[in-house]
Design an enzyme around this catalytic site. Structure first.
Site, short mmCIF file in Angstrom:
data_model
loop_
_atom_site.label_atom_id
_atom_site.label_comp_id
_atom_site.label_asym_id
_atom_site.label_seq_id
_atom_site.Cartn_x
_atom_site.Cartn_y
_atom_site.Cartn_z
N PRO A 188 0.84 -1.21 0.00
CA PRO A 188 0.00 0.00 0.00
C PRO A 188 0.86 1.25 0.00
CG PRO A 188 -0.03 -1.09 2.15
CD PRO A 188 0.65 -2.02 1.21
N GLN A 242 -6.16 -1.02 3.81
CA GLN A 242 -5.31 -0.71 4.97
C GLN A 242 -5.99 0.35 5.82
OE1 GLN A 242 -1.49 1.67 4.92
NE2 GLN A 242 -0.60 -0.37 5.19
N CYS A 273 3.31 3.94 9.86
CA CYS A 273 3.27 5.32 9.37
C CYS A 273 4.02 6.24 10.33
CB CYS A 273 1.84 5.79 9.20
SG CYS A 273 1.69 7.46 8.55
#
Length: 344
Positions: A188, A242, A273
């Site tokens: 992703p 996601q 992240c």
């Protein structure tokens, strides 16, 4: 006649609109050539390819009939579902059940007090027990007669087959498996891995695709822009989404929402992240330092999903301090099917 009157800021004269419209970018419209119709009509920047007399939008009936009934892009947000989310009328039955158990575990009473109360409940009065047994052994003849029909069968009609889906949960071995051994996985990519980009990657050999990072709170609010990240093209054979979040309640509810409304093969949790906007709220790679919340999120989402749950993490949060090798075995125990690791 427009009911907005002079307050209306739109044009109602098609000729006036086309005169002020920028020139077309070409003479062929790819949507009209492919599907037999263009949904944009006069607003299309290739409109001269499918506009007839009186600025009417032309339709190639033979070509359009070939695509009739075929759903090219799935996982859209319907207006009915959006209203339920905005008015908070969507039922999160499985998620609420898990969260009630979670709250009960956090606020568990003293074991000694619980044990003494259980002993008091288990030891009833012998005289009361004997009288209750005698009452049970002697049923009322009138009730017995009315409860049976002419042939002795119960007179209560059945309403269909009885199932225990609401009581018995799927075992891990009964869940759908994520078989991606030997396949090319397109990771992703936030702000890059949108649906057109994934279609190009599929054409060049990608086997498994995953949507961009979607914020669970925005999905629960019914934001159209966030739901657009979940769209799936019909050419994507193995597709996942996601999710990003920082708390068990929102993540578990979002997982149940997606499990009931969209078509996916797996759900991935973004625990890698590093963006400050995400990290400072406790999401992303910050979950690697909040092991209790991390565990509750994985267990909660896995309990409401019928598809495999995967997790994306980093090798570590601090520089030269790798913790991924310590976290991965625990994630497996919590119920995740796969863990992907990204370098710092």
């Amino acid at each position: 006649q427009c009911h907005f009157g002079p307050r209306c800021r739109f044009l109602h004269d098609v000729s006036e609109y086309l005169a002020a419209k920028p020139p077309d970018l070409g003479q062929r419209c790819v949507l009209f050539d492919t599907f037999g119709r263009c949904p944009y009509g006069v607003t299309c920047r290739f409109g001269q390819a499918h506009l007839g007399d009186g600025h009417q939008n032309l339709v190639n009936a033979a070509l359009a009939q070939q695509w009739e009934g075929k759903l090219l892009v799935r996982n859209g947000l319907s207006k009915e579902l959006q209203q339920q989310l905005r008015k908070r009328k969507f039922s999160f039955q499985k998620a609420e059940e898990f969260l009630r158990g979670l709250r009960g575990a956090e606020g568990a009473p003293n074991p000694e007090v619980l044990q003494s109360s259980q002993r008091a409940e288990v030891a009833p009065n012998p005289e009361a027990l004997q009288s209750s047994q005698q009452a049970e052994d002697a049923p009322n003849p009138e009730v017995l007669k009315s409860s049976r029909g002419a042939e002795g069968a119960p007179s209560i009609p059945t309403l269909g087959p009885l199932t225990d889906e609401d009581v018995t949960k799927l075992r891990p071995c009964e869940k759908k498996k994520l078989e991606i051994q030997g396949k090319l996985y397109l990771a992703p990519l936030t702000t890059c891995g949108n649906l057109p980009f994934r279609r190009i990657c599929k054409r060049f050999g990608a086997d498994v695709t995953c949507g961009e990072m979607a914020v669970c709170t925005n999905l629960l609010q019914g934001q159209s822009s966030e739901w657009a990240l979940l769209k799936r093209h019909h050419t994507e054979d193995i597709f996942g989404v996601q999710l990003e979040g920082a708390f068990p309640d929102t993540m578990t509810k979002c997982a149940e929402l997606l499990n009931r409304t969209i078509d996916v093969d797996f759900v991935d949790i973004n625990v890698g992240c590093p963006i400050d906007l995400v990290y400072k709220k406790g999401g992303g790679c910050a979950l690697m330092t909040r092991s209790n919340k991390f565990e509750q999120i994985v267990r909660g989402m896995n309990s409401v999903l019928d598809v495999p749950l995967t997790v994306k993490i980093r090798t570590g949060v601090q520089e030269k301090v790798n913790v991924a090798h310590k976290i991965i075995p625990r994630i497996r125990e919590w119920g995740a099917s796969m863990v992907t690791v990204r370098g710092r």
